[in-house]
Motif scaffolding. Structure first.
Motif, PDB file in Angstrom:
ATOM      1  N   LEU A  45      -8.814  -3.621   6.729  1.00 47.58           N
ATOM      2  CA  LEU A  45      -7.831  -4.227   7.379  1.00 47.58           C
ATOM      3  C   LEU A  45      -8.474  -5.535   8.242  1.00 47.58           C
ATOM      4  N   SER A  46      -7.664  -6.590   8.203  1.00 48.43           N
ATOM      5  CA  SER A  46      -7.983  -7.682   8.990  1.00 48.43           C
ATOM      6  C   SER A  46      -7.314  -7.652  10.171  1.00 48.43           C
ATOM      7  N   THR A  47      -6.299  -6.695  10.378  1.00 47.47           N
ATOM      8  CA  THR A  47      -5.731  -6.890  11.730  1.00 47.47           C
ATOM      9  C   THR A  47      -6.198  -5.920  12.722  1.00 47.47           C
ATOM     10  N   GLN A  48      -5.644  -6.065  14.018  1.00 52.20           N
ATOM     11  CA  GLN A  48      -6.023  -5.031  14.836  1.00 52.20           C
ATOM     12  C   GLN A  48      -4.712  -4.661  15.594  1.00 52.20           C
ATOM     13  N   ASN A  49      -3.440  -4.735  14.819  1.00 52.90           N
ATOM     14  CA  ASN A  49      -2.063  -4.642  15.422  1.00 52.90           C
ATOM     15  C   ASN A  49      -2.034  -3.187  15.400  1.00 52.90           C
ATOM     16  N   VAL A  57       0.599  -1.600  13.031  1.00 52.40           N
ATOM     17  CA  VAL A  57       0.494  -1.781  11.403  1.00 52.40           C
ATOM     18  C   VAL A  57      -0.652  -0.558  11.196  1.00 52.40           C
ATOM     19  N   ILE A  58      -1.584  -0.479  12.007  1.00 56.86           N
ATOM     20  CA  ILE A  58      -2.331   0.775  12.049  1.00 56.86           C
ATOM     21  C   ILE A  58      -1.803   2.060  12.213  1.00 56.86           C
ATOM     22  N   GLN A  59      -0.704   2.417  13.217  1.00 58.55           N
ATOM     23  CA  GLN A  59       0.035   3.487  13.113  1.00 58.55           C
ATOM     24  C   GLN A  59       0.997   3.510  11.863  1.00 58.55           C
ATOM     25  N   GLN A  60       1.219   2.629  11.244  1.00 56.03           N
ATOM     26  CA  GLN A  60       2.229   2.730  10.023  1.00 56.03           C
ATOM     27  C   GLN A  60       1.329   3.169   8.955  1.00 56.03           C
ATOM     28  N   LEU A  61      -0.134   2.588   8.739  1.00 54.01           N
ATOM     29  CA  LEU A  61      -0.662   3.122   7.760  1.00 54.01           C
ATOM     30  C   LEU A  61      -1.158   4.439   7.970  1.00 54.01           C
ATOM     31  N   LYS A  62      -1.437   5.073   9.128  1.00 58.68           N
ATOM     32  CA  LYS A  62      -1.460   6.551   9.406  1.00 58.68           C
ATOM     33  C   LYS A  62      -0.618   7.426   9.110  1.00 58.68           C
ATOM     34  N   THR A  63       0.651   6.852   9.036  1.00 61.42           N
ATOM     35  CA  THR A  63       1.675   7.503   8.499  1.00 61.42           C
ATOM     36  C   THR A  63       1.890   7.711   7.123  1.00 61.42           C
ATOM     37  N   THR A  64       1.655   6.428   6.413  1.00 58.78           N
ATOM     38  CA  THR A  64       1.803   6.350   5.021  1.00 58.78           C
ATOM     39  C   THR A  64       0.471   6.721   4.176  1.00 58.78           C
ATOM     40  N   LEU A 122       0.777  -1.223   0.071  1.00 57.33           N
ATOM     41  CA  LEU A 122      -0.066   0.063  -0.032  1.00 57.33           C
ATOM     42  C   LEU A 122       0.995   1.294   0.023  1.00 57.33           C
ATOM     43  N   GLU A 123       2.106   1.016   0.421  1.00 53.99           N
ATOM     44  CA  GLU A 123       2.897   2.360   0.256  1.00 53.99           C
ATOM     45  C   GLU A 123       3.056   3.192  -1.020  1.00 53.99           C
ATOM     46  N   GLN A 124       2.752   2.261  -2.037  1.00 52.75           N
ATOM     47  CA  GLN A 124       2.801   3.152  -3.473  1.00 52.75           C
ATOM     48  C   GLN A 124       1.283   3.677  -3.803  1.00 52.75           C
TER      49      GLN A 124
END
Length: 183
Positions: free
Chosen positions: A107-111, A114-121, A97-99
């Motif tokens: 999302l299928s995760t509650q990690n 991962v959620i914070q990483q996506l909030k950044t990217t 998803l970075e590109q």
């Protein structure tokens, strides 16, 4: 008289047969209904959000969703019917998803990492998942069951940094989590 009882017996057996066939179908419909309903909600979220300057310039929302989920398959089928309004981007890892420029990410995760990483990217995307722990981990909207029905749980605090706002039509049918303590 025997033909009457034979006819009645055939009718009763026919009704029982239809009832037995229909029961398993009804039980399976609930599972199908959940992921189909989630797909419809996901699609409608894009149109019940005020995107402001982050609205797609080509008028097509990009829905990014975990490739393996049943909800993703339903969402993809729905989007195929409305190609002028949306694009579907399946992914197998978050790194893919970075590109992308996603508007809605399911999302299928509650990690929380991962959620914070996506909030950044993806700082202006709505992050959507399942269950209260998803919102507690920083997710913005989660699907929860209320009275055995799928309902959105919206965290206004988690949405605020995106610069997006949720319209009242969506808020009126949702549960609202204002902060982690209220969950």
């Amino acid at each position: 008289m025997t033909s009457f009882f034979y006819s009645l017996r055939c009718k009763i057996m026919g009704c029982l047969f239809l009832l037995l066939i229909g029961f398993p179908l009804k039980a399976n419909d609930n599972n199908i209904q959940d992921h189909n309903l989630k797909a419809v909600y996901l699609f409608r979220f894009a149109f019940l959000t005020t995107w402001g300057e982050f609205a797609p310039t080509n008028k097509q929302f990009n829905f990014c969703s975990d490739k393996e989920l049943d909800t993703s398959h339903s969402l993809q089928a729905l989007i195929k019917k409305r190609p002028s309004q949306a694009v579907f981007t399946p992914y197998t890892s978050i790194k893919e998803l970075e590109q992308e420029n996603c508007h809605i990410i399911y999302l299928s995760t509650q990690n929380s990492n991962v959620i914070q990483q996506l909030k950044t990217t993806q700082p202006h995307a709505l992050l959507i998942g399942d269950g209260k722990p998803f919102v507690q981990s920083g997710g913005m909207i989660a699907f929860i069951k209320v009275n055995n029905r799928i309902k959105p749980l919206i965290s206004l605090n988690n949405i605020k940094p995106t610069g997006l706002s949720i319209r009242s039509q969506l808020l009126s049918v949702s549960e609202i989590a204002i902060n982690k303590e209220s969950l």
